[in-house]
Design an enzyme around this catalytic site. Structure first.
Site, short mmCIF file in Angstrom:
data_model
loop_
_atom_site.label_atom_id
_atom_site.label_comp_id
_atom_site.label_asym_id
_atom_site.label_seq_id
_atom_site.Cartn_x
_atom_site.Cartn_y
_atom_site.Cartn_z
N ASN A 193 -4.17 -3.33 10.80
CA ASN A 193 -5.21 -2.78 11.69
C ASN A 193 -6.42 -3.71 11.73
OD1 ASN A 193 -4.79 0.01 12.94
ND2 ASN A 193 -3.89 0.23 10.91
N LEU A 195 -8.41 2.80 0.53
CA LEU A 195 -7.90 3.90 -0.29
C LEU A 195 -8.91 4.49 -1.27
CD1 LEU A 195 -4.25 2.68 -0.94
CD2 LEU A 195 -5.23 3.93 1.00
N HIS A 231 -6.91 7.85 9.98
CA HIS A 231 -5.94 8.50 9.10
C HIS A 231 -4.61 8.61 9.85
CE1 HIS A 231 -4.77 10.87 5.66
NE2 HIS A 231 -4.11 11.65 6.48
C1 GAR Z 1 -2.76 2.71 8.23
O1 GAR Z 1 -1.64 3.38 8.75
C2 GAR Z 1 -3.90 3.67 8.01
O2 GAR Z 1 -3.95 4.71 8.92
C3 GAR Z 1 -3.58 4.18 6.63
O3 GAR Z 1 -3.15 3.05 5.92
C4 GAR Z 1 -2.47 2.18 6.82
C5 GAR Z 1 -2.98 0.77 6.59
O4 GAR Z 1 -2.17 -0.17 7.24
N1 GAR Z 1 -4.73 4.80 6.03
C6 GAR Z 1 -4.63 5.81 5.16
O5 GAR Z 1 -3.56 6.26 4.79
C7 GAR Z 1 -5.97 6.36 4.66
N2 GAR Z 1 -5.79 7.63 4.04
P1 GAR Z 1 -2.71 -1.65 7.49
O6 GAR Z 1 -3.25 -2.18 6.16
O7 GAR Z 1 -1.51 -2.43 7.93
O8 GAR Z 1 -3.77 -1.58 8.54
#
Ligand code: GAR
Length: 192
Positions: free
Chosen positions: A14, A85, A104
């Site tokens: 992201n 996190l 989220h």
């Molecule tokens: C994403 O899907 C985000 O929504 C989630 O972690 C992933 C990170 O992916 N966030 C959570 O679970 C927060 N509680 P990335 O590092 O590839 O962006």
């Protein structure tokens, strides 16, 4: 120029989309990456993109003032949590109230809270037999996954869905909407 700081703990896919979206933007710049995990892919992305990165010290984050001084020194206007996190400490929420956004990977208020991140979320959604899941973009307050919702998008869950395939669907929604919603929030704040 409005300056964004991205907080991330993992791969940073992201974060990479957000950086791409704002590259060369006239009014918004991704200026700082903050990360709690020295192994996280997002740090390599920061290096590749030439964006300064801070590796967060746990003691300082939770018992100090949550890096408010560093964020102010860097003239950061908006904090974006993209797969971060750690819970945001109250000192940081207070300093940046209404200016911290989280994404989220489910439809809050269900499937949120401590321990609900990444694959754990998708496993819980499938175990509950939900017909759909999606993303929630929201402002951050003192409680986990709780603040005012800014945006939702949903996806259908197929009969043969797995946590991995659901994660892919949810990631696609995140890439499609998160950078654009961040831009909208900055535009709204500029109008105030
Ligand atoms: C994403 O899907 C985000 O929504 C989630 O972690 C992933 C990170 O992916 N966030 C959570 O679970 C927060 N509680 P990335 O590092 O590839 O962006």
């Amino acid at each position: 120029m409005k300056r964004i700081a991205i907080f991330a703990s993992g791969a940073g896919s992201n974060a990479a989309r957000i950086i791409d979206h704002f590259r060369g933007h006239a009014g918004i710049k991704v200026s700082l990456i903050l990360c709690n995990n020295p192994e996280a892919g997002v740090l390599a992305i920061a290096t590749r993109e030439g964006i300064p990165a801070l590796l967060l010290d746990k003691e300082k984050f939770f018992r100090g003032n949550g890096y408010v001084d560093e964020l102010r020194e860097n003239k950061i206007d908006l904090l974006v949590l993209a797969g971060f996190l750690w819970k945001i400490p109250a000192s940081l929420v207070q300093a940046y109230r209404g200016r911290i956004i989280n994404i989220h990977p489910a439809l809050l208020p269900k499937y949120g809270g401590k321990g609900m991140y990444g694959r754990h979320v998708h496993e819980a959604v499938l175990a509950a037999g939900e017909p759909r899941s999606g993303i929630t973009i929201h402002f951050v307050d003192e409680l986990y996954d709780h603040g005012q919702v800014i945006f939702n998008a949903t996806c259908e869950i197929a009969a043969d869905e797995t946590p991995g395939s659901l994660a892919q669907k949810v990631h696609l929604l995140e890439y499609e909407h998160f950078p654009r919603i961040i831009e909208e929030v900055v535009n709204l704040q500029n109008q105030r």
